[in-house]
Design a protein around this motif. Structure first.
Motif, PDB file in Angstrom:
ATOM      1  N   LEU A 133       0.844  -1.194   0.000  1.00  0.00           N
ATOM      2  CA  LEU A 133       0.000   0.000   0.000  1.00  0.00           C
ATOM      3  C   LEU A 133       0.879   1.245   0.000  1.00  0.00           C
ATOM      4  N   PHE A 134       0.663   2.122  -0.992  1.00  0.00           N
ATOM      5  CA  PHE A 134       1.376   3.389  -1.089  1.00  0.00           C
ATOM      6  C   PHE A 134       0.373   4.528  -0.996  1.00  0.00           C
ATOM      7  N   THR A 135       0.789   5.604  -0.341  1.00  0.00           N
ATOM      8  CA  THR A 135      -0.022   6.813  -0.279  1.00  0.00           C
ATOM      9  C   THR A 135       0.781   7.968  -0.855  1.00  0.00           C
ATOM     10  N   ARG A 136       0.266   8.581  -1.905  1.00  0.00           N
ATOM     11  CA  ARG A 136       0.960   9.684  -2.554  1.00  0.00           C
ATOM     12  C   ARG A 136       0.744  10.983  -1.774  1.00  0.00           C
ATOM     13  N   ASP A 137       1.501  12.010  -2.167  1.00  0.00           N
ATOM     14  CA  ASP A 137       1.360  13.317  -1.522  1.00  0.00           C
ATOM     15  C   ASP A 137      -0.033  13.903  -1.727  1.00  0.00           C
ATOM     16  N   THR A 138      -0.667  13.532  -2.824  1.00  0.00           N
ATOM     17  CA  THR A 138      -2.011  14.041  -3.104  1.00  0.00           C
ATOM     18  C   THR A 138      -3.087  13.322  -2.311  1.00  0.00           C
ATOM     19  N   GLY A 139      -2.705  12.287  -1.561  1.00  0.00           N
ATOM     20  CA  GLY A 139      -3.673  11.504  -0.817  1.00  0.00           C
ATOM     21  C   GLY A 139      -4.173  10.290  -1.565  1.00  0.00           C
ATOM     22  N   GLN A 140      -3.764  10.143  -2.818  1.00  0.00           N
ATOM     23  CA  GLN A 140      -4.181   8.994  -3.618  1.00  0.00           C
ATOM     24  C   GLN A 140      -3.513   7.727  -3.100  1.00  0.00           C
ATOM     25  N   VAL A 141      -4.274   6.665  -2.999  1.00  0.00           N
ATOM     26  CA  VAL A 141      -3.783   5.389  -2.467  1.00  0.00           C
ATOM     27  C   VAL A 141      -3.564   4.424  -3.618  1.00  0.00           C
ATOM     28  N   MET A 142      -2.421   3.735  -3.616  1.00  0.00           N
ATOM     29  CA  MET A 142      -2.107   2.739  -4.631  1.00  0.00           C
ATOM     30  C   MET A 142      -1.862   1.405  -3.949  1.00  0.00           C
ATOM     31  N   LEU A 143      -2.553   0.387  -4.404  1.00  0.00           N
ATOM     32  CA  LEU A 143      -2.418  -0.960  -3.866  1.00  0.00           C
ATOM     33  C   LEU A 143      -1.985  -1.866  -4.999  1.00  0.00           C
ATOM     34  N   SER A 144      -0.809  -2.507  -4.860  1.00  0.00           N
ATOM     35  CA  SER A 144      -0.284  -3.280  -5.981  1.00  0.00           C
ATOM     36  C   SER A 144       0.591  -4.418  -5.481  1.00  0.00           C
ATOM     37  N   ARG A 145       0.646  -5.492  -6.306  1.00  0.00           N
ATOM     38  CA  ARG A 145       1.572  -6.603  -6.089  1.00  0.00           C
ATOM     39  C   ARG A 145       2.631  -6.655  -7.181  1.00  0.00           C
ATOM     40  N   SER A 146       2.550  -5.778  -8.135  1.00  0.00           N
ATOM     41  CA  SER A 146       3.508  -5.750  -9.233  1.00  0.00           C
ATOM     42  C   SER A 146       4.839  -5.177  -8.764  1.00  0.00           C
TER      43      SER A 146
ATOM     44  N   GLY B  51     -11.741   0.926  -8.585  1.00  0.00           N
ATOM     45  CA  GLY B  51     -11.156   2.260  -8.559  1.00  0.00           C
ATOM     46  C   GLY B  51     -10.103   2.404  -9.631  1.00  0.00           C
ATOM     47  N   ASP B  52      -9.578   3.620  -9.760  1.00  0.00           N
ATOM     48  CA  ASP B  52      -8.555   3.859 -10.774  1.00  0.00           C
ATOM     49  C   ASP B  52      -7.303   3.023 -10.519  1.00  0.00           C
ATOM     50  N   GLY B  53      -6.911   2.903  -9.245  1.00  0.00           N
ATOM     51  CA  GLY B  53      -5.720   2.133  -8.923  1.00  0.00           C
ATOM     52  C   GLY B  53      -5.861   0.658  -9.267  1.00  0.00           C
ATOM     53  N   GLN B  54      -6.988   0.077  -8.927  1.00  0.00           N
ATOM     54  CA  GLN B  54      -7.205  -1.336  -9.236  1.00  0.00           C
ATOM     55  C   GLN B  54      -7.319  -1.571 -10.736  1.00  0.00           C
ATOM     56  N   THR B  55      -8.000  -0.670 -11.423  1.00  0.00           N
ATOM     57  CA  THR B  55      -8.117  -0.813 -12.876  1.00  0.00           C
ATOM     58  C   THR B  55      -6.752  -0.744 -13.539  1.00  0.00           C
ATOM     59  N   ASP B  56      -5.938   0.189 -13.089  1.00  0.00           N
ATOM     60  CA  ASP B  56      -4.586   0.301 -13.639  1.00  0.00           C
ATOM     61  C   ASP B  56      -3.768  -0.948 -13.335  1.00  0.00           C
ATOM     62  N   GLN B  57      -3.966  -1.534 -12.176  1.00  0.00           N
ATOM     63  CA  GLN B  57      -3.259  -2.767 -11.824  1.00  0.00           C
ATOM     64  C   GLN B  57      -3.663  -3.908 -12.753  1.00  0.00           C
ATOM     65  N   TYR B  58      -4.938  -4.013 -13.080  1.00  0.00           N
ATOM     66  CA  TYR B  58      -5.400  -5.059 -14.001  1.00  0.00           C
ATOM     67  C   TYR B  58      -4.817  -4.844 -15.396  1.00  0.00           C
TER      68      TYR B  58
END
Length: 511
Positions: A37-50, A416-423
């Motif tokens: 789990l990553f949290t950007r400066d903008t508050g956007q959360v990214m969840l990834s296994r890549s 969400g955008d993060g999950q879609t981008d992960q797919y």
């Protein structure tokens, strides 16, 4: 030119840097690994296994760390996989070199300090490691890894299969791949969806790498991400989705449509780039300005008449859809709407190239130069609503006979955008992985493997099962090893163990 030992980064510092990267990706390694789990400066959360996503999300200031991550990205761009394995294997090899160098510092007359002696030993071991990678690594893969893999049958890519048994070997490989990327919940669904994509785009008489290369290059245009929907809504749709909306009203027609690709403006411009319109003042300029004014009015009248003739010419040719690379004027849109011609503006170059490839139509700059090979025949052209956006959906007439494929677009949905981008990234990496496995190889095995005598072959057969077929699998594209679990652990341990044996066996000390 190689730097002196004193100017090189100390081995402990290098190992420490790599160990930090290793600790970041280690928790997500393997099919049972977790997500980061990553949290950007903008508050956007990214969840990834890549591994690629995780490493690129880091803000690295250390130049060595940036260099390592850049090397990982170069590797994963080609293979589509192995980012985390790259870091873990590098850390294991560096620890092995560091341990070996510290055990026997071999202090010489040239390097009296212990640190210099350790650095010299480590540098020598690094050279030996490079020699091992260039000369013996192919032998190791051929004799120790390939026997535990299998070759993907070419028929899986070239023969038509039913829906219940769609590319079985490839689908089994993709299940293990997506298991390590997306988890156990979605791996079966996504692997089946990918197999359907491959099945529609496969070329019957060409090598599998040809269709895989086309999908890899065109995937940014072939897919549409849609956020706010579950992954189960992902699907294939016929034809191509152009990621723009209609600039003029779209009229539904039940018959085939004629379309053209326009790269210029329909309406002539008053001034071209670099030209200047001079307007003077004073008594001496009145007559000249009056003449210029009349010229401008005449030009405007001519341009309007020319535009009407251009629209009439499109009507005469039966063109009802215009895909434009540039923005058209309001006058063009108004006349096109009256003539019931659909115009789609500002279509990207990649989408126009794909449309031209699938339709067989050539782009045209001047509508007065339109010939039959500039006109594409479409089964339909209609709007499609995907999420919050409306796009243009087209299908190509007689594509099965003309292209020998079934053109389709992929809709990828995520919560969400993060999950879609992960797919999307997982799908693209899967295509790269298949492409690297099926890409024709020139010479993959070393000369020593190909020229080994019967004695060495008999010894290898006693040590490793199925070693006879390993060389043939290595030289044939399509050889794969199941991902995750004991196979990944075995490959990792085998590489480290054989490398350690090679280094210790060939190193006799000294600088």
């Amino acid at each position: 030119m190689m730097l002196p030992v004193a100017q090189l980064p100390h081995l402990e510092h290098v190992l420490q840097t790599v160990s930090v990267l290793e600790s970041v990706v280690l928790s997500s390694f393997g099919p049972e690994g977790g997500q980061v789990l990553f949290t950007r400066d903008t508050g956007q959360v990214m969840l990834s296994r890549s591994g690629t996503k995780i490493l690129t999300a880091l803000r690295l200031e250390h130049p060595l760390a940036r260099m390592i991550v850049a090397s990982v990205l170069n590797h994963s761009t080609v293979t589509g996989d192995g980012s985390k394995t790259f870091i873990l294997l590098l850390a294991s090899l560096l620890r092995m070199i560091h341990t070996t160098a510290c055990k026997e510092p071999n202090v010489s007359h040239t390097y009296n300090p212990r640190k210099a002696a350790v650095a010299s030993t480590a540098r020598h071991l690094a050279k030996r490691l490079l020699e091992f990678a260039l000369e013996d690594l192919d032998d190791l893969i051929a004799m120790g890894v390939v026997p535990y893999g299998c070759c993907l049958p070419r028929e899986d890519f070239t023969l038509k299969t039913n829906s219940q048994k769609s590319i079985p070997c490839v689908e089994k490989l993709l299940v293990s791949f997506f298991h390590s990327r997306l988890g156990q919940t979605h791996c079966d669904f996504f692997s089946h969806l990918t197999c359907e994509l491959l099945n529609n785009w496969k070329l019957k008489n060409d090598h599998p790498s040809v269709s895989l290369q086309f999908i890899n290059n065109s995937l940014p245009t072939l897919h549409t991400p849609v956020s706010g929907f579950p992954i189960s809504c992902s699907r294939l749709i016929e034809g191509q989705v152009i990621h723009r909306d209609f600039a003029t009203p779209c009229l539904q027609r039940d018959k085939p449509l004629a379309a053209v690709i326009l790269t210029g403006c329909l309406q002539p411009k008053l001034l071209s780039a670099g030209e200047v319109l001079e307007l003077g003042c004073g008594d001496q300029q009145i007559a000249e300005n009056s003449r210029k004014k009349r010229s401008i009015v005449q030009f405007s009248a001519w341009a309007e008449k020319s535009l009407e003739c251009a629209i009439a010419n499109l009507q005469r040719l039966g063109v009802s859809v215009v895909l434009s690379a540039v923005k058209q004027s309001a006058a063009v849109l108004a006349l096109a709407a009256q003539a019931e011609i659909c115009i789609v503006e500002c279509v990207s170059e990649d989408e126009l190239s794909l449309f031209a490839h699938l339709s067989g139509a050539k782009p045209i700059t001047d509508c007065w130069m339109i010939e039959p090979d500039h006109i594409a025949t479409l089964t339909f052209c209609r709007p499609i609503l995907l999420g919050a956006h409306r796009y243009v959906h087209v299908a190509f007439h007689d594509s099965d006979k003309r292209l020998m494929v079934k053109p389709c677009s992929l809709i990828i949905c995520g919560a969400g955008d993060g999950q879609t981008d992960q797919y999307v990234c997982a799908l693209h990496d899967a295509i790269r992985m298949l492409l690297s496995a099926w890409e024709p190889m020139g010479m993959t095995a070393s000369k020593r493997t190909l020229q080994c005598n019967k004695t060495n072959s008999s010894i290898a057969e006693n040590q490793i099962p199925n070693s006879t077929s390993s060389q043939s699998c290595l030289l044939m594209p399509g050889c794969v090893v199941p991902a995750g679990g004991r196979h990944a652990t075995y490959t990792h341990c085998l590489t480290v163990r054989r490398t350690c044996k090679y280094l210790l066996g060939g190193y006799k000390g000294g600088g």
